[in-house]
Write a protein that holds these residues in place. Structure first.
Motif, PDB file in Angstrom:
ATOM      1  N   MET B  83     -34.971 -87.065  45.227  1.00  0.00           N
ATOM      2  CA  MET B  83     -36.364 -87.406  44.880  1.00  0.00           C
ATOM      3  C   MET B  83     -36.652 -88.893  45.023  1.00  0.00           C
ATOM      4  O   MET B  83     -37.800 -89.289  45.209  1.00  0.00           O
ATOM      5  N   PHE B  84     -35.584 -89.721  44.925  1.00  0.00           N
ATOM      6  CA  PHE B  84     -35.800 -91.156  45.103  1.00  0.00           C
ATOM      7  C   PHE B  84     -36.291 -91.476  46.517  1.00  0.00           C
ATOM      8  O   PHE B  84     -36.959 -92.468  46.752  1.00  0.00           O
ATOM      9  N   TYR B  85     -35.920 -90.634  47.480  1.00  0.00           N
ATOM     10  CA  TYR B  85     -36.252 -90.919  48.880  1.00  0.00           C
ATOM     11  C   TYR B  85     -37.412 -90.091  49.398  1.00  0.00           C
ATOM     12  O   TYR B  85     -38.092 -90.471  50.325  1.00  0.00           O
ATOM     13  N   TYR B  86     -37.597 -88.924  48.809  1.00  0.00           N
ATOM     14  CA  TYR B  86     -38.469 -87.927  49.421  1.00  0.00           C
ATOM     15  C   TYR B  86     -39.915 -88.080  48.953  1.00  0.00           C
ATOM     16  O   TYR B  86     -40.192 -88.148  47.755  1.00  0.00           O
ATOM     17  N   ASN B  96     -38.310 -88.858  55.891  1.00  0.00           N
ATOM     18  CA  ASN B  96     -37.516 -89.122  54.680  1.00  0.00           C
ATOM     19  C   ASN B  96     -36.197 -88.362  54.727  1.00  0.00           C
ATOM     20  O   ASN B  96     -35.143 -88.909  54.379  1.00  0.00           O
ATOM     21  N   VAL B  97     -36.264 -87.103  55.143  1.00  0.00           N
ATOM     22  CA  VAL B  97     -35.052 -86.292  55.186  1.00  0.00           C
ATOM     23  C   VAL B  97     -34.119 -86.800  56.283  1.00  0.00           C
ATOM     24  O   VAL B  97     -32.903 -86.850  56.111  1.00  0.00           O
ATOM     25  N   LYS B  98     -34.703 -87.199  57.425  1.00  0.00           N
ATOM     26  CA  LYS B  98     -33.895 -87.818  58.493  1.00  0.00           C
ATOM     27  C   LYS B  98     -33.179 -89.066  57.961  1.00  0.00           C
ATOM     28  O   LYS B  98     -31.997 -89.275  58.242  1.00  0.00           O
ATOM     29  N   ASP B  99     -33.926 -89.897  57.217  1.00  0.00           N
ATOM     30  CA  ASP B  99     -33.335 -91.109  56.645  1.00  0.00           C
ATOM     31  C   ASP B  99     -32.197 -90.752  55.699  1.00  0.00           C
ATOM     32  O   ASP B  99     -31.160 -91.414  55.682  1.00  0.00           O
ATOM     33  N   VAL B 103     -29.489 -92.622  57.285  1.00  0.00           N
ATOM     34  CA  VAL B 103     -29.607 -94.020  56.897  1.00  0.00           C
ATOM     35  C   VAL B 103     -29.069 -94.273  55.480  1.00  0.00           C
ATOM     36  O   VAL B 103     -28.214 -95.125  55.290  1.00  0.00           O
ATOM     37  N   ALA B 104     -29.561 -93.511  54.514  1.00  0.00           N
ATOM     38  CA  ALA B 104     -29.201 -93.766  53.112  1.00  0.00           C
ATOM     39  C   ALA B 104     -27.697 -93.575  52.905  1.00  0.00           C
ATOM     40  O   ALA B 104     -27.106 -92.642  53.436  1.00  0.00           O
ATOM     41  N   VAL B 105     -27.095 -94.497  52.119  1.00  0.00           N
ATOM     42  CA  VAL B 105     -25.667 -94.410  51.848  1.00  0.00           C
ATOM     43  C   VAL B 105     -25.387 -93.122  51.053  1.00  0.00           C
ATOM     44  O   VAL B 105     -26.018 -92.870  50.022  1.00  0.00           O
TER      45      VAL B 105
END
Lengths: 185, 243
Positions: B83-86, B96-99, B103-105
C-alpha cells in the motif's frame, strides 16, 4: 480442589470413549486452574505445548513462502487494455470451475442455481445432518456425498484451468503439447 | 556484581521489576506457571489453558486453521507494504506494480509473497473446511461455528478476487470481466449487482477504486471480526479431538 466439568449439549454419549488412564495421584494434584474434561482424557498446557507447535508451523510456512517468492515471480502481463481480449479469458482459478459449469449448463443454472445451492447447503450442513456420531463408520452417507462434491469441484477447476484453450474449447495441447513440438506450448 | 549480604542486588531487582511489569508470570518451567502464563497473557488468551492432547495432534488438525490465520496475518503485513507504493488509479496502478517488481528494494519478494500467500490461503481455508467435515467437527454444539467458517471461506474468496484486479494488467482486467459477467446471470438483481460492484458497465476506474476499498478495508475488517468470533467459539464450544 473442585473439579469443574464442562457442560453444554455435546452428545458425548454417541462417541465411544477411548480406553485411557484417568488423571490421578500426583498429576491430579499438580494441575491447578484446570477445567478438567468429563472423560478425563489426557490434557496438556497450551502454553508452551501448543503455542510452540503453532510457532513451528508458522515458521515452516513462512520459510516455504519465502523460498517460493524468491524463485517464482507473480504474473504481470501487459497493461490492462479493454480493446484487446485475450483468448481464452479465464476467471481466477477458484472461479474457473464456475466458468466450466457455464460451458455445460444454461447460465441461470450454472451461474445462479448451482452456486446458491452449494452455499446454502454448506451453511445448513450441521442442521441437516442429524446423525450425532462423529465416527467415520457411522457417517458413510455424509462422507460419500461430501467426497463426490469435493471431486466434482476439483475436477471442474482442473478442467477449466488445464483443458480449456482458445474460446474455452477443449484443448489437450495445454498439457500434452502440440504434436511435433518437444515441450508443451 | 555482588550485593552486600542482607541487601538485594539492585540490578537483579531492577530486571525482576522490569520483567514483572511486562509479564505477570515467570518462565513456564512447570505446569502451574505455564497455566498462569496462558491465563494472564493477552495474546495467549486465544487458547484455553489446557486442551486435550488428541485435539491438538498435528495429524488431527493438520494445522490448517492455524495456517489460514497465519497466512491472513502475513497477507496483512505484506499488503501494508504494498500500500505504500500502490495508488488505485488506472493511470498509475500498473506502473506502481511494475516499480514494485523492478525498482523498490525487496518489492518483488513482498509482492510475490502476497500473491502466493493469497493462493495458499484459498487452499488452506478450503482444506480446513474439508478436514472439519470429514471429522464431523461441525456437529452440536459447534453448528454455528461451521456457519461462521462458511462465511470466512466466502470472505477469503472475495478478498482474493478483489485483489486480482489491482495490478491492472491484462490478466487482472479480463479475469474480473469474466468473473463479474457471471453475476449478470442472476435474475432481476444480476445486472444491478454487477453495476454496483463495478461502479459502471465496464471494468474501469470505478471498479478499481471499489475493488481497492473492498480489498484493503471492508473485507479484511469483516473477515477479522468473523475470525475473532470463530476463534472465541472454538474455545467456548470445546474441542473435538480423538475420533
Amino acid at each position: 480442589m473442585a473439579t469443574v466439568v464442562e457442560g453444554g449439549r455435546d452428545p458425548r454419549g454417541a462417541v465411544t470413549p477411548r480406553p485411557q488412564a484417568p488423571i490421578s495421584g500426583p498429576e491430579l494434584a499438580s494441575t491447578p486452574l484446570v477445567i478438567r474434561r468429563r472423560e478425563d482424557e489426557e490434557t496438556v498446557v497450551t502454553f508452551p505445548y501448543l503455542v510452540w507447535r503453532e510457532f513451528l508451523a508458522g515458521l515452516a510456512a513462512f520459510v516455504f513462502l519465502m523460498l517460493v517468492s524468491i524463485q517464482v515471480n507473480a504474473p504481470l502481463l501487459q497493461r490492462a487494455n479493454t480493446s484487446i481480449t485475450p483468448n481464452p479469458a479465464k476467471a481466477p482459478w477458484y472461479f474457473v470451475g464456475l466458468q466450466e459449469l457455464l460451458e455445460r449448463f444454461p447460465p441461470i443454472m450454472a451461474g445462479v442455481a448451482f452456486p446458491s445451492f452449494v452455499i446454502i447447503f454448506m451453511i445448513l450442513t450441521p442442521y441437516l445432518d442429524r446423525n450425532p456420531s462423529r465416527r467415520p463408520q457411522d457417517r458413510k452417507v455424509a462422507i460419500v456425498l461430501f467426497t463426490i462434491y469435493v471431486c466434482l469441484a476439483v475436477a471442474f477447476v482442473v478442467i477449466g484451468e488445464f483443458f480449456r484453450g482458445e474460446a474455452f474449447n477443449w484443448d489437450w495441447t495445454l498439457i500434452l503439447g502440440h504434436p511435433g513440438l518437444s515441450s508443451p506450448v | 556484581m555482588s550485593a552486600p549480604p542482607g541487601q538485594a542486588n539492585p540490578v537483579r531487582a531492577f530486571v525482576a521489576q522490569l520483567w514483572g511489569s511486562v509479564f505477570r508470570h515467570g518462565l513456564p518451567t512447570n505446569d502451574k506457571v505455564a497455566a498462569r502464563t496462558a491465563l494472564t497473557n493477552f495474546f495467549l488468551h486465544i487458547h484455553p489453558v489446557r486442551v486435550k492432547k488428541s485435539a491438538v495432534r498435528v495429524s488431527y488438525t493438520l494445522c490448517l486453521g492455524g495456517l489460514s490465520f497465519f497466512l491472513f496475518i502475513l497477507l496483512t503485513i505484506t499488503g501494508l507494504f504494498l500500500m505504500f507504493y500502490y495508488i488505485p488509479s488506472v493511470d498509475s496502478a500498473y506502473q506502481n506494480v511494475k516499480d514494485l517488481q523492478f525498482v523498490a528494494v525487496f518489492g518483488d519478494i513482498i509482492r510475490n509473497m502476497h500473491r502466493w500467500a493469497a493462493h495458499a490461503m484459498v487452499i488452506t481455508v478450503w482444506l480446513h473446511m474439508a478436514r472439519v467435515f470429514y471429522q464431523g467437527a461441525y456437529k452440536p454444539p459447534r453448528e454455528f461455528n461451521w456457519v461462521i467458517g462458511t462465511f470466512l471461506l466466502l470472505i477469503t474468496l472475495l478478498l482474493s478476487f478483489s485483489g486480482y484486479l489491482l495490478p491492472w494488467d491484462q490478466l487482472a482486467i479480463w479475469a474480473i470481466t469474466v468473473g463479474t459477467n457471471m453475476a449478470k446471470y442472476a435474475p432481476i438483481v444480476g445486472p444491478y449487482t454487477r453495476y454496483l460492484l463495478l461502479g459502471g458497465d465496464q471494468v474501469a476506474q470505478g471498479a478499481l477504486i471499489r475493488f481497492y476499498v473492498l480489498h484493503v478495508i471492508a473485507l479484511p475488517l469483516i473477515g477479522f471480526l468473523l475470525m475473532v468470533v470463530h476463534f472465541w467459539r472454538v474455545r467456548k464450544d470445546g474441542f473435538t479431538g480423538g475420533l
